[in-house]
Design a protein around this motif. Sequence first.
Motif, PDB file in Angstrom:
ATOM      1  N   LEU A  96       0.823  -1.204   0.000  1.00  0.00           N
ATOM      2  CA  LEU A  96       0.000   0.000   0.000  1.00  0.00           C
ATOM      3  C   LEU A  96       0.863   1.263   0.000  1.00  0.00           C
ATOM      4  CD1 LEU A  96      -2.810  -1.068   2.497  1.00  0.00           C
ATOM      5  CD2 LEU A  96      -2.964  -0.904   0.004  1.00  0.00           C
ATOM      6  N   SER A  97       1.963   1.224   0.720  1.00  0.00           N
ATOM      7  CA  SER A  97       2.855   2.382   0.756  1.00  0.00           C
ATOM      8  C   SER A  97       3.476   2.631  -0.613  1.00  0.00           C
ATOM      9  CB  SER A  97       3.955   2.172   1.798  1.00  0.00           C
ATOM     10  OG  SER A  97       3.413   2.048   3.092  1.00  0.00           O
ATOM     11  N   VAL A 120       5.862  15.923   3.545  1.00  0.00           N
ATOM     12  CA  VAL A 120       5.847  14.489   3.834  1.00  0.00           C
ATOM     13  C   VAL A 120       7.036  14.109   4.701  1.00  0.00           C
ATOM     14  CG1 VAL A 120       5.877  12.189   2.805  1.00  0.00           C
ATOM     15  CG2 VAL A 120       4.632  14.040   1.687  1.00  0.00           C
ATOM     16  N   LEU A 121       8.151  14.800   4.502  1.00  0.00           N
ATOM     17  CA  LEU A 121       9.337  14.501   5.300  1.00  0.00           C
ATOM     18  C   LEU A 121       9.107  14.756   6.783  1.00  0.00           C
ATOM     19  CD1 LEU A 121      12.323  13.661   5.270  1.00  0.00           C
ATOM     20  CD2 LEU A 121      12.914  16.074   4.954  1.00  0.00           C
ATOM     21  N   ILE A 122       8.147  15.610   7.114  1.00  0.00           N
ATOM     22  CA  ILE A 122       7.852  15.885   8.523  1.00  0.00           C
ATOM     23  C   ILE A 122       7.478  14.589   9.251  1.00  0.00           C
ATOM     24  CG2 ILE A 122       6.255  17.089  10.072  1.00  0.00           C
ATOM     25  CD1 ILE A 122       6.118  19.327   8.050  1.00  0.00           C
ATOM     26  N   ALA A 123       6.834  13.680   8.522  1.00  0.00           N
ATOM     27  CA  ALA A 123       6.469  12.392   9.131  1.00  0.00           C
ATOM     28  C   ALA A 123       7.694  11.610   9.571  1.00  0.00           C
ATOM     29  CB  ALA A 123       5.641  11.569   8.155  1.00  0.00           C
ATOM     30  N   ARG A 124       8.840  11.849   8.919  1.00  0.00           N
ATOM     31  CA  ARG A 124      10.073  11.182   9.320  1.00  0.00           C
ATOM     32  C   ARG A 124      10.756  11.915  10.469  1.00  0.00           C
ATOM     33  NH1 ARG A 124      11.106   6.309   8.358  1.00  0.00           N
ATOM     34  NH2 ARG A 124      13.333   6.690   8.170  1.00  0.00           N
ATOM     35  N   ILE A 125      10.413  13.193  10.653  1.00  0.00           N
ATOM     36  CA  ILE A 125      11.065  13.994  11.678  1.00  0.00           C
ATOM     37  C   ILE A 125      10.311  13.903  13.001  1.00  0.00           C
ATOM     38  CG2 ILE A 125      11.763  16.336  12.310  1.00  0.00           C
ATOM     39  CD1 ILE A 125      12.082  16.930   9.337  1.00  0.00           C
ATOM     40  N   VAL A 126       8.975  13.921  12.921  1.00  0.00           N
ATOM     41  CA  VAL A 126       8.163  13.879  14.139  1.00  0.00           C
ATOM     42  C   VAL A 126       8.352  12.530  14.841  1.00  0.00           C
ATOM     43  CG1 VAL A 126       5.812  13.929  15.046  1.00  0.00           C
ATOM     44  CG2 VAL A 126       6.470  15.464  13.181  1.00  0.00           C
ATOM     45  N   SER A 159       6.580   3.814   6.314  1.00  0.00           N
ATOM     46  CA  SER A 159       6.955   3.314   4.993  1.00  0.00           C
ATOM     47  C   SER A 159       6.734   4.330   3.884  1.00  0.00           C
ATOM     48  CB  SER A 159       6.164   2.033   4.687  1.00  0.00           C
ATOM     49  OG  SER A 159       6.425   1.031   5.633  1.00  0.00           O
ATOM     50  N   VAL A 160       5.640   5.079   3.941  1.00  0.00           N
ATOM     51  CA  VAL A 160       5.342   6.023   2.850  1.00  0.00           C
ATOM     52  C   VAL A 160       6.435   7.083   2.708  1.00  0.00           C
ATOM     53  CG1 VAL A 160       3.760   7.820   2.078  1.00  0.00           C
ATOM     54  CG2 VAL A 160       2.858   5.627   2.850  1.00  0.00           C
ATOM     55  N   PRO A 161       6.835   7.791   3.771  1.00  0.00           N
ATOM     56  CA  PRO A 161       7.930   8.765   3.596  1.00  0.00           C
ATOM     57  C   PRO A 161       9.240   8.123   3.173  1.00  0.00           C
ATOM     58  CG  PRO A 161       6.764   9.143   5.655  1.00  0.00           C
ATOM     59  CD  PRO A 161       6.291   7.826   5.133  1.00  0.00           C
ATOM     60  N   LEU A 162       9.522   6.907   3.668  1.00  0.00           N
ATOM     61  CA  LEU A 162      10.762   6.228   3.309  1.00  0.00           C
ATOM     62  C   LEU A 162      10.810   5.937   1.814  1.00  0.00           C
ATOM     63  CD1 LEU A 162      13.385   4.759   4.111  1.00  0.00           C
ATOM     64  CD2 LEU A 162      12.005   2.727   4.559  1.00  0.00           C
ATOM     65  N   ILE A 163       9.750   5.330   1.285  1.00  0.00           N
ATOM     66  CA  ILE A 163       9.706   5.013  -0.138  1.00  0.00           C
ATOM     67  C   ILE A 163       9.694   6.296  -0.969  1.00  0.00           C
ATOM     68  CG2 ILE A 163       8.332   3.924  -1.961  1.00  0.00           C
ATOM     69  CD1 ILE A 163       7.367   1.905   0.086  1.00  0.00           C
ATOM     70  N   LEU A 164       8.949   7.298  -0.525  1.00  0.00           N
ATOM     71  CA  LEU A 164       8.842   8.557  -1.268  1.00  0.00           C
ATOM     72  C   LEU A 164      10.209   9.197  -1.457  1.00  0.00           C
ATOM     73  CD1 LEU A 164       6.984  10.789  -2.461  1.00  0.00           C
ATOM     74  CD2 LEU A 164       6.970  11.809  -0.190  1.00  0.00           C
ATOM     75  N   TRP A 165      10.992   9.289  -0.398  1.00  0.00           N
ATOM     76  CA  TRP A 165      12.259  10.000  -0.505  1.00  0.00           C
ATOM     77  C   TRP A 165      13.330   9.199  -1.220  1.00  0.00           C
ATOM     78  CZ3 TRP A 165      13.783  14.862  -0.039  1.00  0.00           C
ATOM     79  CH2 TRP A 165      12.838  15.763   0.459  1.00  0.00           C
ATOM     80  N   ILE A 166      13.247   7.909  -1.207  1.00  0.00           N
ATOM     81  CA  ILE A 166      14.162   7.113  -2.027  1.00  0.00           C
ATOM     82  C   ILE A 166      13.826   7.280  -3.505  1.00  0.00           C
ATOM     83  CG2 ILE A 166      14.856   4.758  -2.636  1.00  0.00           C
ATOM     84  CD1 ILE A 166      14.599   4.021   0.291  1.00  0.00           C
ATOM     85  N   MET A 167      12.535   7.265  -3.833  1.00  0.00           N
ATOM     86  CA  MET A 167      12.115   7.286  -5.231  1.00  0.00           C
ATOM     87  C   MET A 167      12.209   8.675  -5.856  1.00  0.00           C
ATOM     88  SD  MET A 167      11.675   4.212  -5.889  1.00  0.00           S
ATOM     89  CE  MET A 167      11.088   4.460  -7.559  1.00  0.00           C
TER      90      MET A 167
END
Length: 285
Positions: A96-97, A120-126, A159-167
């Motif tokens: 889904l991510s 979206v990166l905020i989700a990785r920071i918070v 998972s969503v921010p992780l995949i987003l920033w790699i891609m």
Amino acid sequence: MTANAAPRRAPLSAGRRRRHLARLRGVAVTVVSLIFALPIVWMFAAAFKTNVQVTDPTVGLVFSPTLENFRNVLRDGEILQAMRNSLIVGCLSTALSALIAVPAAWAVGRFRMHRTGSVVLIARIVPAVSLLVPWYYLFAQAGLVGSYTVLVLSHMFVSVPLILWIMIGFFEGLPVELEEAARTDGLSAFGAFWRIALPLAAPGTATASLLAFVASWNNFMFALLFADEDTQTVPVTLFNFISYASTDWGGLMAAATLMTIPVVLAAVIGQKFLVAGLTAGATKG
């Protein structure tokens, strides 16, 4: 020049310098590899020891191995149920991510929507721990606590921010001329993404998905709070080997070994895509 003067050494040639640097890199890589491999080797060895041998510092890698720890861990089937739960949650949250993050990463990379990406990166920071109380309240009101749904949704937060920033970096590295040519032939923007960019991004997608699956497989905090006895994942099951009075070190190491095997197999099988995806995503243009 006096007769006693020491002769000057000839400077090292470029080839010899490269060989010296290669040796130094080899030594450095070996030392770092041993440092990271030592805990894994200790865990694997402790899985075949008794609790007395695990806590005895004089017992190293030379001992009489036993399979009793694995028999005890597998006897009631709890670890197998937990691995099944982790597999279900990891596969669903990763799929889904990727379904959400890969098209979003293409849009951010192609249309320079970096402000959206930063949001979206905020989700990785918070810190995720700061969201546990409101999440638990909302999910409890919806009757989702203890279900796979709440675990999948919470793992997608990672998972969503992780995949987003790699891609994003991967799509920015793809030649835009290919998509422009497809647009000239009559494809829409999404059609160019679906037929051109997405197939070219397969190594990056595999890399991001593998890393997201590993993050979900190892996640402990969300499962500890949101799962129940029927949906608890492997990290929570491992935590149950630790009690106030004592710790079953042999059983804990055996369960940790079983938990590590699927991730190692996934990394070995996907090594080709993992290396290609990380290399391609690290460069642009």
